[in-house]
Design an enzyme around this catalytic site. Structure first.
Site, short mmCIF file in Angstrom:
data_model
loop_
_atom_site.label_atom_id
_atom_site.label_comp_id
_atom_site.label_asym_id
_atom_site.label_seq_id
_atom_site.Cartn_x
_atom_site.Cartn_y
_atom_site.Cartn_z
N ARG A 66 -27.73 18.79 2.50
CA ARG A 66 -27.84 17.33 2.49
C ARG A 66 -28.69 16.86 3.67
O ARG A 66 -29.52 15.96 3.52
CB ARG A 66 -26.47 16.66 2.51
CG ARG A 66 -25.71 16.84 1.21
CD ARG A 66 -24.32 16.25 1.29
NE ARG A 66 -23.57 16.91 2.36
CZ ARG A 66 -22.69 16.33 3.15
NH1 ARG A 66 -22.38 15.06 2.99
NH2 ARG A 66 -22.07 17.00 4.10
N ASN A 100 -22.12 15.29 -1.62
CA ASN A 100 -21.43 16.41 -2.24
C ASN A 100 -20.59 15.90 -3.40
O ASN A 100 -19.97 14.84 -3.32
CB ASN A 100 -20.50 17.10 -1.23
CG ASN A 100 -21.24 17.94 -0.23
OD1 ASN A 100 -22.38 18.34 -0.44
ND2 ASN A 100 -20.60 18.22 0.89
#
Length: 97
Positions: free
Chosen positions: A26, A44
């Site tokens: 990320r 997520n």
């Protein structure tokens, strides 16, 4: 009438599968998106995937998809499902969630 996403800012929604959680994916995605001038988020999902939502020029969103699929990401990307829609304009900056 639905606006053609190729004629203005678009919203990319990409679902990235593989080993992409707990490996800096990320953060890496955020860095690439900011370099491209995109706004949005990388989050997520409970099933182990990461959902990337980015808004900006279609060419920049296409480039982000190429980077996500490119093999230089942290972890191990098994697949990227990408969808394009007209931008909604709700984001400022790019965040990890």
């Amino acid at each position: 009438m639905t606006e053609d996403p190729s004629e203005g800012p678009v919203r990319l929604t990409a679902l990235v599968s593989g080993q992409v959680q707990g490996v800096g994916f990320r953060w890496w995605t955020r860095c690439r998106a900011l370099e491209l001038g995109l706004v949005g988020q990388a989050a997520n999902l409970p099933d182990g995937r990461v959902r990337v939502v980015a808004e900006g020029a279609r060419s920049d969103c296409d480039r982000l998809v190429e980077l996500l699929r490119g093999g230089a990401t942290p972890g191990d990307v098994a697949g990227v499902q990408a969808r394009f829609d007209p931008a909604e304009g709700h984001f400022t900056g790019f965040v990890e969630r």
